[in-house]
Design a protein around this motif. Structure first.
Motif, PDB file in Angstrom:
ATOM      1  N   UNK A  52       0.862  -1.189   0.000  1.00 22.33           N
ATOM      2  CA  UNK A  52       0.000   0.000   0.000  1.00 22.33           C
ATOM      3  C   UNK A  52       0.896   1.235   0.000  1.00 22.33           C
ATOM      4  N   UNK A  53       0.667   2.127  -0.955  1.00 21.52           N
ATOM      5  CA  UNK A  53       1.604   3.244  -1.157  1.00 21.52           C
ATOM      6  C   UNK A  53       0.881   4.582  -1.235  1.00 21.52           C
ATOM      7  N   UNK A  56       1.573  11.781  -3.203  1.00 21.56           N
ATOM      8  CA  UNK A  56       1.161  13.136  -2.799  1.00 21.56           C
ATOM      9  C   UNK A  56       0.693  13.977  -3.997  1.00 21.56           C
ATOM     10  N   UNK A 153       2.073  -1.825   5.179  1.00 26.90           N
ATOM     11  CA  UNK A 153       3.410  -1.332   5.569  1.00 26.90           C
ATOM     12  C   UNK A 153       3.261  -0.863   7.017  1.00 26.90           C
ATOM     13  N   UNK A 157      10.772   1.371   7.024  1.00 31.63           N
ATOM     14  CA  UNK A 157      11.988   0.590   6.696  1.00 31.63           C
ATOM     15  C   UNK A 157      12.751   1.339   5.599  1.00 31.63           C
ATOM     16  N   UNK A 159      14.075   3.804   3.212  1.00 31.79           N
ATOM     17  CA  UNK A 159      13.623   5.101   2.707  1.00 31.79           C
ATOM     18  C   UNK A 159      12.100   5.245   2.761  1.00 31.79           C
ATOM     19  N   UNK A 160      11.429   4.256   3.369  1.00 33.59           N
ATOM     20  CA  UNK A 160       9.966   4.240   3.359  1.00 33.59           C
ATOM     21  C   UNK A 160       9.405   4.354   4.773  1.00 33.59           C
ATOM     22  N   UNK A 168       2.769   2.968   2.962  1.00 31.87           N
ATOM     23  CA  UNK A 168       4.169   3.368   2.810  1.00 31.87           C
ATOM     24  C   UNK A 168       4.267   4.707   2.113  1.00 31.87           C
ATOM     25  N   UNK A 169       5.121   5.589   2.656  1.00 28.94           N
ATOM     26  CA  UNK A 169       5.365   6.911   2.056  1.00 28.94           C
ATOM     27  C   UNK A 169       6.856   7.050   1.868  1.00 28.94           C
ATOM     28  N   UNK A 170       7.277   7.545   0.691  1.00 31.20           N
ATOM     29  CA  UNK A 170       8.704   7.777   0.484  1.00 31.20           C
ATOM     30  C   UNK A 170       9.138   8.933   1.375  1.00 31.20           C
ATOM     31  N   UNK A 172      11.229  11.247   1.128  1.00 31.10           N
ATOM     32  CA  UNK A 172      11.380  12.590   0.541  1.00 31.10           C
ATOM     33  C   UNK A 172      10.027  13.286   0.350  1.00 31.10           C
ATOM     34  N   UNK A 173       8.920  12.550   0.533  1.00 27.42           N
ATOM     35  CA  UNK A 173       7.602  13.186   0.375  1.00 27.42           C
ATOM     36  C   UNK A 173       6.965  13.549   1.727  1.00 27.42           C
ATOM     37  N   UNK A 175       8.046  15.953   3.908  1.00 25.91           N
ATOM     38  CA  UNK A 175       7.887  17.405   4.071  1.00 25.91           C
ATOM     39  C   UNK A 175       6.662  17.967   3.358  1.00 25.91           C
ATOM     40  N   UNK A 176       6.384  17.513   2.131  1.00 27.04           N
ATOM     41  CA  UNK A 176       5.204  18.059   1.432  1.00 27.04           C
ATOM     42  C   UNK A 176       3.910  17.557   2.074  1.00 27.04           C
TER      43      UNK A 176
END
Lengths: 897, 84
Positions: A52-53, A56, A153, A157, A159-160, A168-170, A172-173, A175-176
């Motif tokens: 599940x991802x 944004x 998720x 783990x 970068x996620x 799961x969220x990356x 780098x996303x 902050x947004x």
């Protein structure tokens, strides 16, 4: 009722029960197992490895456009934000797909909607989170346990990051995500709704109700739409450009005239549907791009075909079955992207698509095999859907399910059987491609032909838990009664279908002309029923009666003293009614305010123009544009434990005086001498462990366990059950929605019986603290139904099911009991028996409990195993342990006679 | 030189946040692993002239609206490649 042999020397609470002799020593698998086409097997294998991802994209572009239009007319601003979001979604086409498009560019993608609610995914240190905790909005999150398997998720783990317990969220996303959520602080439906619900005089009481989890969650900003039946008619009949032209004509008609909101509504529809048009064309462009690069000739042709279909449906009505199916899927996804929705049901898709299917079959451009492949592809698209909401909602209530209910059978406009050959293929594809979505329901009617009934039995025997068997006549009676003030007729009532897992929803018939032939297709015409007063844990309400308004778990006072001494059983029942009424009243007022904030800030545009009669009235759903608006309801959970507890109190305390109320409370405080479920790590009664003081409470506990139990055709407890049902169904009408329509009873459990059991101490029926309630509403408490299925049916139908939007009965039958043709016949006879007594719904887990125990211990071996929880089928590995334990504990019927 | 990872490649089709499908090699690849010689940069805000970073993983578009560097821009009409 046979004495419930309490093994004094054994330290477990032995309540697991089999009705009849278990024939097979070894664990028995399911009799019927089929395979999908090779194409779909590949897609499903990919799905099994997909997480599940969170994307944004949609919330980013929506928020960006919304902020640019400060001060514009709200519904125009909303439509522009929706348009910008759809227009910018990255198109994704996965190899082998025939149907394309999804909520995001991920296979199993979803996203937060901070314009509705943002507190639940903010970090614990953040003030948004702390405020929500204080207001009791996150209490259900705290008592919810996720299944750690499948696509969930549950931990961060590499970068996620794990967000809201499942997605799961990356990194780098993040902050947004935080910046976007904060942009909506004090502007979201949740925040604005909260501000004005505080003006309800009893608001403080409402907060305590939420903190003690007597009620599972708020309504206006959690799942403001859903548990309804979508309507695909206008895109199928007119196509996108036809709808745009219709609205532009209407704009010319209404501009400058009174009732000016119609002007903004029609303009909002034009803006919103233009966004969908771009979204479709972006997929056509992507398909062309892929076709140009593709070396494999077969795949290249398929990309080219997808591009051609997408270009066509971006403006025109369908030519073929595949065009029509793609249009339905596109608009289904579009509605799910517009709002936080659970249970947007396709309705009677076999009747809706039949005209195009029959046409293609007659002219030879379609075969049964190619139909099956398309239907299997459709099943995968529905199964890939994820709904992003809070842990308490997605985990505690929905178990990650999205409840897209496809109905077959029922009657047509003229009162004849509506079953058709396409529905037979829909059933077959649900067996070859067994996945949780769409779930199936058969609208059982005496007029249905035998072949669709036997096909449905065959499908039931695969163990997927669908189709659910629904009483068409009982449902039509409810629909006629509930919507009579809005002009419901018998002919129109026949078009009803199921929203979400089990919510009877009003529909309408609309005409389609294809090659000179006229068809009347059914579709939803009622607004969301996922609204009103959500899940009240009635055993918890009874607990508050015994503790005179105090919550013994939190030590907090929820209600003022009820003023009764509880010297008689009648006083207990009156005090319960008093506290239950107070709970419904204050929750209804607060939720009405939240819904009013929702319809002012985020009025539905896409779902509105699909839903009759919004387009003709020029009004969105929030302004009662729909044909039927009497859809708010009061949900309960744990009704059977309430009734069993009342029976135990009446018999043990007040009639036979075997112990006093004070002694019972003392035993409850000490959990009848057992360790707590959390300590044991098990949530059904079959595996609880005694503490060293158990002997002290053994007598009282045994008397509570042995008190009359619902589900055995025992008038003593069934009379209490009938009184509870009749009172509850009638009292709901005393409360009105913000549309000034009376509420009605809704009796399902989904998965709330897990977390609501978790917050409830031991109960007078012998249930232990923190353990799960009985599931559904007509299911016996696991292990207490001991006189066979027909006794259970008599108990369940001692009252009129048409007084409630639904009732729910789950049964677990061992595969050997329904084996072969004779077994299938016996199962059909069993179902008929319940339907003929007026039972509204019954569904089956055809499984050996020992296989479930093995699957609990070795989840990796069982990735594809599915079970029926309540109104939904879910992957076993994605279920939380409390629900798994409860399913294992359910009485296992070794015979159906 | 910026690392060329699959997630920044035009031929990468994301399956989920961990992994995706390479349309050239026809295999599943991990999002954050190094790409191959067939790497073609995908349109993202980070590679656009209009993007200005204001803090880690956040920036502005055309000095106005907030955006983020890893936002895919395949469907953005104003996208304009940075001079490479």
């Amino acid at each position: 009722m046979p004495d419930n042999k309490m093994n004094d020397d054994v330290d477990e609470c032995g309540l697991f029960f089999q009705y009849g002799e278990r024939k097979s020593k070894d664990v028995k698998g399911r009799e019927i197992e089929k395979k999908p086409s090779q194409r779909v097997q590949k897609i499903r294998d990919l799905y099994f490895k997909t997480s599940s991802s969170v994307s944004m994209e949609f919330p980013h572009w929506y928020t960006r456009r919304w902020m640019e239009l400060e001060g514009d007319i709200p519904i125009i601003r909303r439509a522009e934000a929706i348009k910008s979001a759809f227009k910018h979604l990255t198109p994704a086409i996965f190899p082998g797909e025939l149907l394309v498009m999804g909520k995001t560019h991920y296979l199993r993608g979803s996203y937060p909607m901070p314009w509705l609610s943002g507190s639940y995914f903010m970090s614990k240190e953040d003030d948004m989170y702390k405020e929500a905790l204080e207001a009791g909005k996150l209490s259900a999150d705290e008592v919810t346990k996720w299944g750690a398997g499948g696509g969930n998720v549950t931990e961060s783990v590499g970068n996620i990051l794990s967000v809201a317990g499942k997605f799961g969220l990356r990194k780098e996303e993040l902050p947004i995500l935080i910046r976007t959520a904060k942009a909506w602080k004090n502007r979201s439906v949740e925040d604005i709704g909260s501000r004005y619900e505080k003006m309800v005089p009893e608001y403080k009481e409402k907060e305590s109700i939420m903190r003690s989890v007597i009620c599972m969650f708020d309504s206006g900003y959690t799942l403001p739409q859903g548990r309804e039946v979508i309507n695909y008619y206008y895109p199928l009949k007119y196509g996108i450009d036809g709808i745009i032209d219709y609205c532009k004509d209407k704009i010319g008609e209404v501009a400058g005239k009174p009732d000016m909101d119609r002007l903004y509504f029609y303009q909002a529809v034009v803006i919103g549907i233009e966004g969908i048009k771009s979204w479709i064309l972006n997929h056509a462009k992507e398909a062309r791009r892929l076709a140009e690069k593709e070396h494999d000739e077969k795949q290249r042709k398929e990309y080219a075909e997808i591009a051609e279909i997408m270009e066509w449906i971006s403006s025109k009505p369908p030519r073929t079955f595949r065009d029509a199916l793609q249009i339905c899927w596109t608009f289904h996804t579009a509605v799910l992207n517009e709002d936080c929705i659970s249970g947007m049901s396709p309705g009677r898709l076999g009747a809706i698509l039949y005209p195009w299917w029959k046409n293609d079959m007659d002219n030879g451009t379609l075969t049964k095999e190619s139909t099956m492949e398309l239907l299997e592809c459709m099943r995968m698209k529905f199964t890939e859907l994820d709904c992003f909401a809070s842990m308490g909602v997605v985990g505690g209530v929905l178990s990650g399910n999205t409840f897209n209910n496809l109905c077959i059978g029922g009657l047509d406009k003229n009162g004849q059987s509506s079953a058709n050959e396409l529905e037979m293929l829909i059933l077959e594809s649900a067996m070859t491609c067994a996945t949780p979505q769409p779930t199936l329901s058969i609208l059982y009617d005496e007029k249905l032909p035998e072949d669709i009934l036997m096909k449905s039995v065959e499908c039931t025997k695969t163990g997927t838990g669908y189709p659910a068997w629904i009483n068409n006549q009982t449902a039509m009676e409810f629909i006629m009664n509930n919507y009579q003030d809005e002009g419901m007729t018998l002919e129109e009532a026949r078009s009803w279908s199921i929203g979400g897992c089990l919510e009877s929803s009003a529909g309408t018939w609309l005409p389609i002309d294809l090659d000179g032939k006229e068809y009347w297709i059914p579709g939803g015409a009622g607004t969301a029923t996922s609204v009103g007063v959500h899940f009240i844990g009635v055993p918890k309400s009874l607990e508050l009666v015994l503790y005179d308004g105090m919550d013994p778990r939190t030590g907090e006072r929820v209600f003022p003293s009820h003023g009764y001494k509880l010297d008689t059983y009648e006083e207990v029942w009156e005090a319960f009614q008093k506290y239950f009424r107070e709970t419904v009243k204050v929750l209804c007022l607060c939720n009405n305010i939240q819904h009013d904030a929702w319809r002012k800030i985020t009025p539905p545009v896409i779902n509105s123009f699909l839903k009759p009669d919004c387009l003709t009235n020029g009004k969105d759903i929030g302004q009662m544009g729909s044909r039927y608006n009497t859809t708010f309801n009061v949900e309960t959970c744990g009704g059977v434990n309430l009734v069993n507890s009342l029976a135990s109190l009446k018999k043990n305390v007040y009639e036979e005086k075997l112990f006093t109320l004070a002694e019972l409370k003392n035993a409850i405080d000490n959990n009848f001498g057992y360790k707590h479920a959390d300590e044991v790590g098990s949530y059904s009664l079959t595996e609880q462990k005694k503490s060293p003081e158990a002997k002290k409470w053994a007598r009282i506990h045994k008397l509570c366990l042995n008190a009359p139990k619902y589900g055995n055709d025992d008038p003593y407890v069934d009379d209490i059950f009938e009184k509870w049902e009749s009172w509850f169904c009638d009292m709901c009408h005393d409360y009105t929605s913000l549309y000034d329509k009376p509420l009605y009873a809704c009796q399902i459990s989904v998965s709330t019986h897990g977390p609501m059991g978790a917050v409830t101490l031991a109960s007078a029926d012998g249930r232990l603290s923190g353990t799960t309630f009985a599931d559904a509403s007509m299911s016996a408490y696991p292990g207490t139904d001991r006189n066979g299925p027909y006794a259970l049916f008599n108990s369940a139908t001692c009252w009129d099911h048409s007084k409630s939007q639904n009732t729910q009965l789950n049964m677990k039958i061992h595969p050997s009991a329904v084996e072969g043709r004779e077994g299938a016949r016996k199962l059909l006879e069993l179902i008929r028996a319940y339907m003929r007594r007026g039972g509204f719904h019954v569904q089956f887990n055809i499984v050996d409990s020992r296989m479930l125990k093995d699957a609990q211990a070795n989840p990796d071996k069982f990735r594809g195993l599915m079970v029926r929880v309540a109104g939904f089928t879910q992957y076993w590995v994605e279920l939380g342990k409390p629900i798994q334990d409860e399913i294992i504990a359910r009485t296992e019927y070794e015979k159906t006679g | 030189m910026e690392k060329k990872t699959h997630i920044d490649c035009e031929e990468y089709l994301a399956i989920d946040v961990f992994k995706g499908f390479c349309n050239v090699k026809k295999t599943t690849v991990m999002a954050d692993e190094e790409g191959c010689d067939d790497f073609t940069q995908v349109k993202k805000c980070r590679f656009c002239k209009h993007y200005n970073e204001t803090e880690e993983h956040l920036g502005t578009c055309m000095n106005e609206a907030v955006t983020y560097p890893d936002l895919l821009a395949k469907t953005c009409d104003s996208f304009n490649w940075l001079d490479r």
